[in-house]
Scaffold this motif. Structure first.
Motif, PDB file in Angstrom:
ATOM      1  N   PHE A  93     -65.058  14.522 -21.495  1.00 38.34           N
ATOM      2  CA  PHE A  93     -64.089  14.418 -22.597  1.00 38.34           C
ATOM      3  C   PHE A  93     -63.735  12.961 -22.833  1.00 38.34           C
ATOM      4  O   PHE A  93     -64.060  12.079 -22.043  1.00 38.34           O
ATOM      5  CB  PHE A  93     -62.855  15.297 -22.369  1.00 38.34           C
ATOM      6  CG  PHE A  93     -61.936  14.926 -21.236  1.00 38.34           C
ATOM      7  CD1 PHE A  93     -62.342  15.008 -19.915  1.00 38.34           C
ATOM      8  CD2 PHE A  93     -60.628  14.543 -21.501  1.00 38.34           C
ATOM      9  CE1 PHE A  93     -61.472  14.705 -18.870  1.00 38.34           C
ATOM     10  CE2 PHE A  93     -59.748  14.235 -20.457  1.00 38.34           C
ATOM     11  CZ  PHE A  93     -60.178  14.318 -19.146  1.00 38.34           C
ATOM     12  N   MET A 101     -60.753  19.763 -14.517  1.00 35.14           N
ATOM     13  CA  MET A 101     -60.670  18.590 -15.384  1.00 35.14           C
ATOM     14  C   MET A 101     -60.235  17.370 -14.592  1.00 35.14           C
ATOM     15  O   MET A 101     -59.098  17.278 -14.140  1.00 35.14           O
ATOM     16  CB  MET A 101     -59.681  18.814 -16.540  1.00 35.14           C
ATOM     17  CG  MET A 101     -59.634  17.647 -17.526  1.00 35.14           C
ATOM     18  SD  MET A 101     -58.190  17.614 -18.617  1.00 35.14           S
ATOM     19  CE  MET A 101     -58.530  18.921 -19.745  1.00 35.14           C
ATOM     20  N   LYS A 112     -53.856  26.216 -25.030  1.00 31.81           N
ATOM     21  CA  LYS A 112     -53.143  25.588 -23.926  1.00 31.81           C
ATOM     22  C   LYS A 112     -51.654  25.611 -24.200  1.00 31.81           C
ATOM     23  O   LYS A 112     -51.253  25.857 -25.328  1.00 31.81           O
ATOM     24  CB  LYS A 112     -53.649  24.157 -23.722  1.00 31.81           C
ATOM     25  CG  LYS A 112     -53.277  23.170 -24.843  1.00 31.81           C
ATOM     26  CD  LYS A 112     -53.974  21.841 -24.637  1.00 31.81           C
ATOM     27  CE  LYS A 112     -53.405  20.779 -25.561  1.00 31.81           C
ATOM     28  NZ  LYS A 112     -54.114  19.505 -25.484  1.00 31.81           N
ATOM     29  N   HIS A 113     -50.844  25.432 -23.195  1.00 31.68           N
ATOM     30  CA  HIS A 113     -51.176  25.269 -21.784  1.00 31.68           C
ATOM     31  C   HIS A 113     -50.701  26.540 -21.120  1.00 31.68           C
ATOM     32  O   HIS A 113     -49.490  26.801 -21.156  1.00 31.68           O
ATOM     33  CB  HIS A 113     -50.483  24.059 -21.179  1.00 31.68           C
ATOM     34  CG  HIS A 113     -50.728  22.777 -21.946  1.00 31.68           C
ATOM     35  ND1 HIS A 113     -50.035  22.419 -23.064  1.00 31.68           N
ATOM     36  CD2 HIS A 113     -51.618  21.770 -21.732  1.00 31.68           C
ATOM     37  CE1 HIS A 113     -50.461  21.236 -23.503  1.00 31.68           C
ATOM     38  NE2 HIS A 113     -51.417  20.820 -22.733  1.00 31.68           N
ATOM     39  N   TRP A 129     -51.231  12.026 -29.942  1.00 35.45           N
ATOM     40  CA  TRP A 129     -52.550  12.690 -29.969  1.00 35.45           C
ATOM     41  C   TRP A 129     -53.218  12.489 -31.336  1.00 35.45           C
ATOM     42  O   TRP A 129     -53.524  13.454 -32.034  1.00 35.45           O
ATOM     43  CB  TRP A 129     -52.438  14.184 -29.690  1.00 35.45           C
ATOM     44  CG  TRP A 129     -51.963  14.522 -28.339  1.00 35.45           C
ATOM     45  CD1 TRP A 129     -50.793  15.155 -28.042  1.00 35.45           C
ATOM     46  CD2 TRP A 129     -52.613  14.281 -27.078  1.00 35.45           C
ATOM     47  NE1 TRP A 129     -50.676  15.321 -26.683  1.00 35.45           N
ATOM     48  CE2 TRP A 129     -51.764  14.794 -26.072  1.00 35.45           C
ATOM     49  CE3 TRP A 129     -53.812  13.671 -26.699  1.00 35.45           C
ATOM     50  CZ2 TRP A 129     -52.081  14.727 -24.717  1.00 35.45           C
ATOM     51  CZ3 TRP A 129     -54.119  13.605 -25.342  1.00 35.45           C
ATOM     52  CH2 TRP A 129     -53.267  14.130 -24.379  1.00 35.45           C
ATOM     53  N   PHE A 162     -59.290  20.409 -27.274  1.00 32.12           N
ATOM     54  CA  PHE A 162     -58.232  20.921 -26.394  1.00 32.12           C
ATOM     55  C   PHE A 162     -57.049  21.319 -27.269  1.00 32.12           C
ATOM     56  O   PHE A 162     -55.968  20.728 -27.215  1.00 32.12           O
ATOM     57  CB  PHE A 162     -57.838  19.872 -25.362  1.00 32.12           C
ATOM     58  CG  PHE A 162     -58.977  19.409 -24.489  1.00 32.12           C
ATOM     59  CD1 PHE A 162     -59.907  20.303 -23.999  1.00 32.12           C
ATOM     60  CD2 PHE A 162     -59.115  18.072 -24.144  1.00 32.12           C
ATOM     61  CE1 PHE A 162     -60.969  19.881 -23.203  1.00 32.12           C
ATOM     62  CE2 PHE A 162     -60.165  17.634 -23.346  1.00 32.12           C
ATOM     63  CZ  PHE A 162     -61.095  18.549 -22.876  1.00 32.12           C
ATOM     64  N   ASP A 181     -55.718  21.729 -16.567  1.00 34.22           N
ATOM     65  CA  ASP A 181     -55.251  20.523 -17.239  1.00 34.22           C
ATOM     66  C   ASP A 181     -55.612  19.345 -16.325  1.00 34.22           C
ATOM     67  O   ASP A 181     -56.082  19.526 -15.187  1.00 34.22           O
ATOM     68  CB  ASP A 181     -53.755  20.581 -17.551  1.00 34.22           C
ATOM     69  CG  ASP A 181     -53.387  19.614 -18.685  1.00 34.22           C
ATOM     70  OD1 ASP A 181     -54.212  18.743 -19.016  1.00 34.22           O
ATOM     71  OD2 ASP A 181     -52.281  19.718 -19.234  1.00 34.22           O
ATOM     72  N   MET A 232     -56.749  26.531 -21.252  1.00 35.45           N
ATOM     73  CA  MET A 232     -56.372  25.477 -20.299  1.00 35.45           C
ATOM     74  C   MET A 232     -55.118  25.896 -19.532  1.00 35.45           C
ATOM     75  O   MET A 232     -54.155  26.367 -20.132  1.00 35.45           O
ATOM     76  CB  MET A 232     -56.093  24.164 -21.047  1.00 35.45           C
ATOM     77  CG  MET A 232     -55.857  22.970 -20.140  1.00 35.45           C
ATOM     78  SD  MET A 232     -55.339  21.476 -21.065  1.00 35.45           S
ATOM     79  CE  MET A 232     -56.818  21.115 -21.998  1.00 35.45           C
TER      80      MET A 232
HETATM   81  C1  BGC Z   1     -52.637  17.096 -21.352  1.00 34.25           C
HETATM   82  C2  BGC Z   1     -53.567  18.031 -22.075  1.00 34.25           C
HETATM   83  C3  BGC Z   1     -54.784  17.300 -22.560  1.00 34.25           C
HETATM   84  C4  BGC Z   1     -55.455  16.648 -21.375  1.00 34.25           C
HETATM   85  C5  BGC Z   1     -56.731  15.916 -21.724  1.00 34.25           C
HETATM   86  C6  BGC Z   1     -53.378  16.293 -20.293  1.00 34.25           C
HETATM   87  O1  BGC Z   1     -52.593  15.312 -19.759  1.00 34.25           O
HETATM   88  O2  BGC Z   1     -51.590  17.824 -20.770  1.00 34.25           O
HETATM   89  O3  BGC Z   1     -52.883  18.648 -23.134  1.00 34.25           O
HETATM   90  O4  BGC Z   1     -55.639  18.175 -23.202  1.00 34.25           O
HETATM   91  O5  BGC Z   1     -54.557  15.727 -20.799  1.00 34.25           O
HETATM   92  O6  BGC Z   1     -56.504  14.771 -22.422  1.00 34.25           O
END
Ligand code: BGC
Length: 752
Positions: free
Chosen positions: A90, A328, A217-218, A438, A164, A296, A261
């Protein structure tokens, strides 16, 4: 295809593994699979020749070094791809860069299994749409789906397969910064929006070139951290979890979302990432979810800090046993799973199930047919920031604006009247803050500032004077004088006030949600001049606006509107578009009322002005400044003639409700007609209001429409103390109107 499959079958597993050490297997397999229109058993065939290391690789997701969205960065992701130890990446995007990484996976690993590329495409990829909370204020499900569609179109052109999103965490606490990413406080509205976003991202078929995999998510209840502090503990009854917090996740899964997630928080004392009740019982067994579950960011590792695992290895075991398919960024599966399988601590069956789910999605995305199908630089150039995408962003942006106040109908401003306008405030010229949190690959330089938006519509630019006045945050008041001087010369003052884009979003909780810095002081100083003031708010959460309300004649809540922000605001200010947004979260009057939401229980001592011993504050009213569902228009809507086709509802006979809505003003407008119920007597306490239906309608000046809604017994279901969904016979009240305080009322009974 058939001869090759037969060849593999005849060869048998032992033979395949033996041969795989000598042959360039990736090519053999790719030919075998690509030749096929229907790659029957592809995933199983692949699984049968994968080594345990390769399987664990598929369960591992690492970030590239392009962006940092969490605390740790691995420098070695390219080597990990090359060694088959990482199956998904990612924070890597663009057709060129994803192609470069994909080449490593496809050409340099033994089996050539393509990578899956994920990214936080939360409200647009490059063409940035309003933050999700803002879009939710449109209550326009089609527009919201369209926004996700455009985001998917741009993202997939830039090599991405997986977003995500949607973030569907219900939240009742505006201190929590991540309210910006969700759909607000109501689970019914939230569920509709969740489904729309999934449909928008995934399209009709995951295999379509502009479809991307959604990730809900989440999971679960991340929106309820104590005291609104991000990552804080969550504690609630199972009844509340099921009734209020779970429905949007469920709606997203029912809409076809194929990945989920886990959240950072605990639920019933167990962190979500190791929570068997959530991940097995609810997600898999009750809801039948067949996609894959990703953690997450490092949330497996964090189970050590949570104090439920002694070390990362144990945390990994907990997660794997709970059904987490992909890790992740934590590298826990990467480091420990091999040994744990070999020593029998975890079964191969569990690993195979996870890998199968992940490979199945790669197959569904068409990656085995052509791993580079999304890395198309030509398509990328044509799609990204296209005029059509910008137009869609402007459309959603104007629909997201909520008119909170319009004293003396000072809005809209007649742009042809030649009035002198002073545009004052720290957000007047910003491009950057419009992006919100974001903002994916969005550039501030592509954003239309409020100043530019106004200038595009004002014929004589000398009529507009722009002064910053102060910073968003901080104590410096040296800019006040210039602001006052500009205001004095103006006929009308527009003040652009609010938060920085990153004052909401992840790790951005605020203990005080007034306007930051000295902005209220600036407003008061300008207000003392007695000029008409229109406040344009840009912020990622509900704010405490009591002072703004006292000092301004008009207020527009514009959230962070994205790339076309300035144009959309100008459309509303100058009456090109009649605002139609409605608040998806309650705006409290003061900090003490938080957490706050409209669908509260009545309590045994409901508010009574004269009786001290009722549920209230000594120093504040219970009512918020602006209730859930609230938003004005440049016209007025009159609601009348509430009716129903039957006073009795049974399990098999729904009831149809109707109301007449009339546009009483001189301009066309849109109204979100909302239906709420109250279950008068039940075996457990029920909310005083529950949103059950809504419809956004368009009415010309003077036009009226009869709006109809149908409710059935299923809509009246709630969770009993055994946490089972039930409906109970009895009386129900129905309210229809333009916000959650609607007074027009009727009643019916539900009988067995
Ligand atoms: C966040 C997620 C996000 C992930 C990847 C995390 O810190 O809580 O919402 O998708 O990072 O960037």
């Amino acid at each position: 295809m058939q001869p090759k499959i037969t060849f593999f079958r005849l060869l048998g597993l032992g033979g395949i593994i033996f041969l795989s050490h000598f042959l360039k297997f990736d090519q053999l397999f790719r030919q075998h699979f690509t030749a096929a229109n229907q790659p029957v058993g592809l995933v199983d065939s692949l699984l049968s020749i994968m080594t345990l290391e390769e399987k664990i690789g598929q369960m591992t997701l690492f970030t590239s070094d392009w962006e940092l969205t969490g605390p740790t960065l691995r420098a070695t992701y390219k080597e990990d791809i090359q060694n088959g130890r990482c199956g998904a990446i990612f924070n890597a995007h663009t057709a060129a860069y994803t192609r470069e990484l994909q080449k490593i996976a496809v050409n340099e690993t033994r089996l050539g299994i393509p990578l899956l590329f994920g990214y936080d495409v939360i409200h647009g990829y490059k063409t940035i749409f309003p933050i999700p909370l803002g879009e939710s204020a449109s209550w326009d499900i089609e527009a919201i789906e369209k926004s996700a569609r455009v985001a998917a179109d741009e993202s997939t052109a830039a090599g991405l397969h997986w977003t995500f999103a949607p973030m569907v965490d219900v939240s009742r606490d505006p201190r929590w910064g991540r309210v910006a990413e969700g759909a607000g406080e109501d689970h019914y509205l939230g569920a509709k929006i969740a489904a729309a976003r999934v449909k928008g991202f995934q399209g009709d078929n995951l295999k379509d070139l502009n479809s991307m995999l959604a990730c809900v998510k989440h999971f679960a209840a991340y929106g309820a951290p104590q005291a609104g502090r991000d990552y804080h503990s969550v504690d609630m009854s199972e009844m509340t979890l099921r009734e209020i917090y779970l429905p949007p996740y469920k709606a997203a899964i029912d809409a076809g979302a194929k990945s989920v997630m886990t959240s950072f928080n605990d639920v019933f004392g167990v962190p979500a990432t190791g929570n068997t009740f959530l991940l097995k019982q609810i997600l898999r067994d009750e809801w039948g979810f067949d996609g894959f579950v990703v953690t997450d960011y490092t949330s497996i590792n964090e189970m050590v800090a949570h104090g439920v695992a002694a070390n990362e290895a144990d945390a990994g075991l907990m997660a794997a046993k709970a059904g987490v398919d992909m890790d992740m960024q934590g590298a826990v599966y990467y480091k420990y799973l091999l040994q744990q399988v070999r020593s029998g601590q975890i079964s191969m069956r569990l690993i195979d199930e996870s890998v199968k789910r992940i490979l199945k999605i790669k197959e569904d995305l068409g990656l085995f047919e052509d791993p580079f199908r999304y890395c198309n630089a030509e398509r990328e150039k044509q799609t990204i920031l296209s005029p059509a995408n910008r137009a869609a962003a402007r459309d959603v942006a104007k629909k997201s604006i909520v008119l909170l106040k319009n004293q003396g109908n000072i809005l809209p401003v007649d742009v042809n009247k030649g009035q002198k306008i002073a545009l004052i405030g720290p957000l007047a010229e910003t491009q950057k803050e419009l992006l919100g949190s974001w903002s994916a690959a969005g550039f501030d330089t592509d954003c239309v500032s409020l100043k530019s938006g106004l200038l595009a519509q004002i014929k004589n630019p000398s009529l507009l004077q722009v002064v910053k006045g102060c910073n968003i945050n901080g104590t410096d008041k040296t800019g006040f004088n210039a602001a006052l001087a500009a205001a004095k010369k103006a006929d009308i003052v527009i003040m652009a006030l609010g938060e920085e884009g990153l004052m909401s979003g992840e790790a951005a909780s605020r203990a005080d949600i007034h306007l930051p810095g000295v902005q209220e002081d600036l407003l008061k100083a300008v207000s003392a001049l007695g000029k008409p003031i229109i406040v344009v708010l840009m912020n990622g959460r509900p704010l405490i606006l009591d002072q703004v309300d006292m000092n301004a004649q008009a207020m527009l809540e514009t959230w962070f509107l994205g790339t076309e922000g300035g144009n959309a605001i100008a459309d509303v200010l100058f009456g090109k578009y009649n605002p139609s947004g409605k608040l998806p979260m309650t705006f409290p009057k003061n900090m003490g009322q938080i957490p706050i939401h409209y669908n509260v229980k009545s309590t045994g001592r409901p508010f009574d002005a004269v009786n001290k011993y009722t549920s209230k504050y000594l120093d504040s009213p219970n009512e918020p400044l602006y209730p859930f569902g609230f938003g004005l228009s440049y016209t007025q809507f009159e609601y009348s003639s509430i009716a129903l086709n039957d006073k009795i509802m049974t399990k098999n006979s729904p009831v149809e409700f109707s109301v007449v809505v009339k546009n009483m003003g001189a301009v066309a407008g849109e109204e979100v007609v909302q239906l709420y119920i109250r279950d008068v007597v039940a075996s457990v306490t029920r909310p005083v209001r529950e949103l059950k239906r809504f419809e956004k309608i368009n009415l010309k000046a003077g036009e009226q429409k009869t709006v109809k809604f149908t409710l059935s017994a299923n809509d009246l279901t709630f969770y009993n103390p055994q946490n089972l969904p039930v409906w109970e016979p009895g009386a129900f009240e129905v309210f229809i109107g333009g916000n959650s305080l609607a007074t027009l009322k009727t009643q019916f009974s539900l009988v067995r």
